[in-house]
Design an enzyme around this catalytic site. Structure first.
Site, PDB file in Angstrom:
ATOM      1  N   LYS A 105      16.622  43.700 154.642  1.00 55.22           N
ATOM      2  CA  LYS A 105      17.197  45.272 154.885  1.00 55.22           C
ATOM      3  C   LYS A 105      16.949  45.178 153.003  1.00 55.22           C
ATOM      4  CE  LYS A 105      19.814  43.946 158.017  1.00 55.22           C
ATOM      5  NZ  LYS A 105      21.066  43.724 158.969  1.00 55.22           N
ATOM      6  N   GLU A 129      24.005  43.916 161.683  1.00 54.41           N
ATOM      7  CA  GLU A 129      25.129  44.522 160.294  1.00 54.41           C
ATOM      8  C   GLU A 129      24.132  45.857 159.956  1.00 54.41           C
ATOM      9  OE1 GLU A 129      25.687  41.894 156.552  1.00 54.41           O
ATOM     10  OE2 GLU A 129      27.201  43.908 156.372  1.00 54.41           O
ATOM     11  N   ARG A 155      13.833  32.663 162.269  1.00 52.27           N
ATOM     12  CA  ARG A 155      12.795  33.550 161.893  1.00 52.27           C
ATOM     13  C   ARG A 155      12.003  34.036 161.590  1.00 52.27           C
ATOM     14  NH1 ARG A 155      16.150  37.007 157.939  1.00 52.27           N
ATOM     15  NH2 ARG A 155      18.714  36.436 158.583  1.00 52.27           N
TER      16      ARG A 155
HETATM   17  P1  ATP Z   1      18.778  40.466 156.347  1.00 49.66           P
HETATM   18  O1  ATP Z   1      18.289  39.874 155.377  1.00 49.66           O
HETATM   19  O2  ATP Z   1      17.593  41.709 156.754  1.00 49.66           O
HETATM   20  O3  ATP Z   1      19.646  41.511 156.926  1.00 49.66           O
HETATM   21  P2  ATP Z   1      20.065  39.934 159.340  1.00 49.66           P
HETATM   22  O4  ATP Z   1      19.596  38.428 159.116  1.00 49.66           O
HETATM   23  O5  ATP Z   1      21.202  39.922 157.489  1.00 49.66           O
HETATM   24  O6  ATP Z   1      18.830  40.162 157.979  1.00 49.66           O
HETATM   25  P3  ATP Z   1      21.644  40.894 160.893  1.00 49.66           P
HETATM   26  O7  ATP Z   1      21.998  42.900 161.240  1.00 49.66           O
HETATM   27  O8  ATP Z   1      22.792  40.519 160.291  1.00 49.66           O
HETATM   28  O9  ATP Z   1      20.501  40.836 159.908  1.00 49.66           O
HETATM   29  O10 ATP Z   1      20.536  40.482 162.242  1.00 49.66           O
HETATM   30  C1  ATP Z   1      20.997  40.906 163.425  1.00 49.66           C
HETATM   31  C2  ATP Z   1      20.080  39.476 163.877  1.00 49.66           C
HETATM   32  O11 ATP Z   1      18.640  39.773 164.054  1.00 49.66           O
HETATM   33  C3  ATP Z   1      20.497  38.048 164.063  1.00 49.66           C
HETATM   34  O12 ATP Z   1      20.966  37.746 165.399  1.00 49.66           O
HETATM   35  C4  ATP Z   1      19.643  37.436 163.500  1.00 49.66           C
HETATM   36  O13 ATP Z   1      19.518  36.172 163.319  1.00 49.66           O
HETATM   37  C5  ATP Z   1      18.261  38.491 163.058  1.00 49.66           C
HETATM   38  N1  ATP Z   1      17.850  38.280 163.029  1.00 49.66           N
HETATM   39  C6  ATP Z   1      17.456  38.883 161.414  1.00 49.66           C
HETATM   40  N2  ATP Z   1      16.399  38.666 160.539  1.00 49.66           N
HETATM   41  C7  ATP Z   1      15.003  38.743 161.872  1.00 49.66           C
HETATM   42  C8  ATP Z   1      13.817  37.823 161.754  1.00 49.66           C
HETATM   43  N3  ATP Z   1      13.335  38.000 160.658  1.00 49.66           N
HETATM   44  N4  ATP Z   1      13.789  36.935 162.424  1.00 49.66           N
HETATM   45  C9  ATP Z   1      14.773  37.416 163.746  1.00 49.66           C
HETATM   46  N5  ATP Z   1      15.564  37.691 163.912  1.00 49.66           N
HETATM   47  C10 ATP Z   1      15.933  38.038 163.304  1.00 49.66           C
HETATM   48 MG    MG Z   2      23.264  39.502 158.460  1.00 51.11          MG
END
Ligand code: ATP
Ligand code: MG
Length: 551
Positions: free
Chosen positions: A267, A33, A257
Site C-alpha cells: 500500500k 489497516e 504472502r
Molecule cells: P501492505 O504492505 O500492502 O500495506 P499489509 O500486510 O501491511 O500490506 P494489512 O492491511 O495489514 O496490509 O493487511 C491485511 C491482511 O492482509 C493481513 O492479514 C495481511 O497479512 C494480509 N496481506 C497483505 N498483503 C498480502 C499479500 N501480498 N498476500 C497475502 N496476504 C496479504
Molecule cells: Mg500492515
C-alpha cells in the site's frame, strides 16, 4: 473449482480441531489497516479467511486495524468494505481495533499491576541502542525497575496528555536477553497527539500492532488468527500477552504472502504512485488494487478463481500475472457479450449491394445459449480493420486481398475487386462485391472461404475511445531492483485509441456488462464514459501476447 481438491494446510488444521472437539465452530477475521486501498495480495487473505468459514461452521469478522492515526482515513475504510463485498464476501461483525482502545488501556494497567510493564523515558534511539543484536543480548533500560505505583501514575499521565510525543513509552517487561528480539521488552504504547479517524482527539496514547492485534483477536474470540509469514517471530509475543492477561486464547497461524510480478503489492508504494500522479488514482485500471482490477473489467469470480488456483502455501513466492489474466479470460469467455468493433478502419464499398440496409442477427455469446442474439445493421458501406487487408499477401493469407474472398461475420461473403488510393498512394477504400446467396445461416452459395472478418456498417457506427493497458512495470519485481522502484515503470502501460468504430448495440453498454470485441479482446465500459463520449477499457487480450512480446 473441483470439489475433491485436497485441503490446504489450514483447512487440515481446522478439520482436525473440529474433529477433536477443540472448537465447535471457528472464527476468523480479515484485519486490514485502513491506510490504503486493498490489492490483489489482500484478495488472497480475504478468500482464505472468508473461505474457511464458508467451508467450516463459523464466521469471519472484518476488523480494521486502525492504530496508526496519521495514515488512516475513512475513505480507506469505505473502499475496503466495498471491495470485500464486491469480491463476494459478507462479514459477521464490523469491528475496529479502536473500538477496543478502552479495553486495551485496561489490559496495559493489568500488566503494570502484575509488574510486567513499565514506563520508559528513553528516546527511541536510546531504546534501539540497548536492544542488542540477534547474537548479543540487549541491556536493561535504566527505567526498567520503576515501582508499580510510579508506572501506574506515569502511564495514566501519558494517557492524560501530560507528555509530548516520543517522550515516553510503555514497554512489556520480559527479557532483554531473549533470543527473540521482539521479546526484548517490546513497546506496547507510544504517545501520539494525533487525530484519529474514529476516536478523534480522545486518545493521545496508541497501542502498537503487537499489543492491539492479539488482544483484539482475543476480545472477538477469534479461533484462527491468520497472518502472513513475516509475523512468525511475533507469535511468541502474541501468546505471551494472551497468557499474562489470562484472556481468550486465540492462536496465530501464518501463510505465505502472495505477490504478483510486474507490479508492486504494498500500500505504501501504491500510495506513492497515486500521490505522485504516476497513475490517475487508486482505481487506475493499471493498478493491482481490487478497485483498479474492477475498473479494468475483472470479475469477482475471476479473482476468487485466481486465489483458489494459487492456493495457500508456507513459502513466499511470486505469482505470474499471466495466471491472473488467464483466470479473467476464462471467465469472460463464458459471460462476455460478443460485439464487433473496428479499431483502425478501412472503408469497404459493396458495389452490388442495392438495398439501403438490412438487419442481420448475430449470437451474443456462442458459449452461452441463454445469451440470445442481437441485430446488427448491414449496408453498402462498411469498415473493416485496415490490417485485415493486404495488397500483396503471402500464401495462406485468408483475409482480404485483391481478387480474394472473405466472410463478413454474421453477414455475407465479399470479394475484393478494386483498391482505391489517394494522390499520395495511400489506400483509402476497397471496392468489393458481395454474394447475395451467402448470408450467414442461409448460405446456399456453395462457396467456402477460410477467413471471417469483423466489420461495422459505416453509417451506423458509433465512435468511442478505447484505453489499452499493459503492465505497469517493465521488470518482474520492481521493489527488488536497484534504486527507486518507480524508475522501472513501463512508459507504454497506457495507450489510448481514439475514434474506434462500434456496432450500434454498444450504445446500451453498461458498467456491469462485459464485452468481447470479436478478435480484439475483452472490454468494459469505463466509469468516465458518458452518453456522448463512450470510453472502454481493455481488460485483457484474447490470447497471452506477453510471452511473444517479452521474448
Ligand atoms: P501492505 O504492505 O500492502 O500495506 P499489509 O500486510 O501491511 O500490506 P494489512 O492491511 O495489514 O496490509 O493487511 C491485511 C491482511 O492482509 C493481513 O492479514 C495481511 O497479512 C494480509 N496481506 C497483505 N498483503 C498480502 C499479500 N501480498 N498476500 C497475502 N496476504 C496479504
Ligand atoms: Mg500492515
Amino acid at each position: 473449482m473441483s470439489e475433491e481438491k485436497s485441503l490446504n494446510f489450514l483447512e487440515e488444521i481446522i478439520e482436525e480441531h473440529l474433529k477433536q472437539g477443540t472448537y465447535k465452530s471457528i472464527v476468523t477475521r480479515f484485519p486490514p489497516e485502513p491506510n490504503g486501498y486493498l490489492h490483489i495480495g489482500h484478495a488472497s487473505s480475504i478468500c482464505l479467511n472468508f473461505g474457511l468459514t464458508k467451508k467450516f461452521p463459523g464466521y469471519t469478522n472484518l476488523r480494521f486495524d486502525d492504530t496508526n492515526p496519521e495514515t488512516e482515513e475513512t475513505e480507506y475504510v469505505d473502499s475496503i468494505k466495498e471491495d470485500v463485498r464486491w469480491l463476494g464476501f459478507e462479514w459477521k461483525h464490523e469491528r475496529y481495533a479502536s473500538d477496543y482502545f478502552g479495553s486495551l488501556y485496561q489490559f496495559a494497567h493489568q500488566l503494570i499491576d502484575k509488574g510486567l510493564a513499565y514506563v520508559d523515558d528513553s528516546s527511541s534511539e536510546e531504546i534501539a541502542a540497548l536492544k542488542g543484536t540477534p547474537t548479543e543480548p540487549g541491556k536493561d533500560s535504566p527505567y526498567r525497575n520503576r515501582s508499580v505505583e510510579e508506572n501506574r501514575d506515569l502511564f495514566t499521565r501519558m494517557k492524560n496528555g501530560e507528555f509530548p510525543d516520543g517522550s515516553r513509552t510503555l514497554r512489556a517487561k520480559i527479557d532483554m536477553a531473549h533470543i527473540n528480539m521482539l521479546m526484548r521488552d517490546p513497546i506496547l504504547y507510544r504517545i501520539k497527539h494525533a487525530h484519529h479517524h474514529r476516536t478523534g482527539d480522545e486518545w493521545c496514547v496508541y497501542p502498537m500492532y503487537d499489543f492491539a492485534h492479539g488482544q483484539s483477536d482475543s476480545i472477538e474470540e477469534v479461533t484462527h488468527s491468520i497472518c502472513t509469514m513475516e509475523f512468525i517471530p511475533h507469535r511468541e509475543l502474541y501468546d505471551w500477552l494472551i497468557q499474562q492477561l489470562e484472556i481468550y486464547p486465540s492462536h496465530q497461524y501464518e501463510f505465505a504472502r502472495r505477490n504478483i510480478n510486474y507490479t508492486v503489492t504494498s500500500k505504501r508504494k501504491l500510495l506513492q504512485l497515486v500521490n505522485e500522479k504516476y497513475v490517475t488514482g487508486w482505481d487506475d485500471p493499471r493498478m493491482p488494487t481490487i478497485s483498479g482490477l474492477r475498473r479494468r473489467g475483472y470479475t469477482p469470480e475471476s479473482i476468487r478463481d485466481f486465489c483458489d488456483r494459487i492456493g495457500v502455501a508456507k513459502r513466499d513466492n511470486m505469482v505470474d500475472v499471466g495466471l491472473l489474466e488467464f483466470c479473467v479470460r476464462e471467465h469472460l469467455n463464458k459471460i462476455a457479450l460478443r460485439r464487433m468493433v473496428v479499431f483502425d478502419p478501412l472503408k469497404v464499398v459493396i458495389t452490388n449491394y442495392e438495398q439501403q440496409e438490412e438487419m442481420l442477427l448475430s449470437e451474443n455469446n456462442p458459449e452461452d445459449e441463454g445469451a440470445g442474439s442481437r441485430e446488427i445493421p448491414f449496408s453498402g458501406e462498411i469498415y473493416i480493420e485496415r490490417d485485415d487487408f493486404m495488397e500483396n499477401p503471402p500464401k495462406k493469407y485468408f483475409r482480404l486481398a485483391p481478387g480474394q474472398m472473405v466472410r463478413l461475420k454474421s453477414a455475407y461473403i465479399i470479394k475484393c475487386e478494386e483498391v482505391i488510393r489517394d494522390s499520395d498512394g495511400n489506400i483509402t477504400e476497397l471496392r468489393c462485391t458481395y454474394i447475395p446467396e451467402s448470408k450467414s445461416g442461409h448460405d446456399t452459395s456453395g462457396i467456402t472461404v477460410k477467413g471471417t472478418l469483423h466489420w461495422v456498417s459505416a453509417r451506423h457506427a458509433l465512435e468511442a475511445e478505447v484505453r489499452m493497458y499493459d503492465r505497469l512495470f517493465r521488470v518482474e519485481d520492481p521493489a527488488d531492483e536497484e534504486g527507486d522502484f518507480k524508475d522501472y515503470l513501463n512508459p507504454d502501460s497506457l495507450q489510448i485509441v481514439n475514434r474506434v468504430y462500434l456496432e450500434p448495440a454498444l450504445q446500451e453498454a453498461s458498467l456491469g456488462e462485459r464485452y468481447q470485441f470479436i478478435r480484439k479482446g475483452y472490454f468494459v465500459l469505463d466509469r468516465e464514459s458518458g452518453a456522448n463520449s463512450l470510453i472502454f477499457n481493455r481488460t485483457v487480450g484474447l490470447k497471452d501476447s506477453w510471452t511473444k512480446k517479452g521474448g
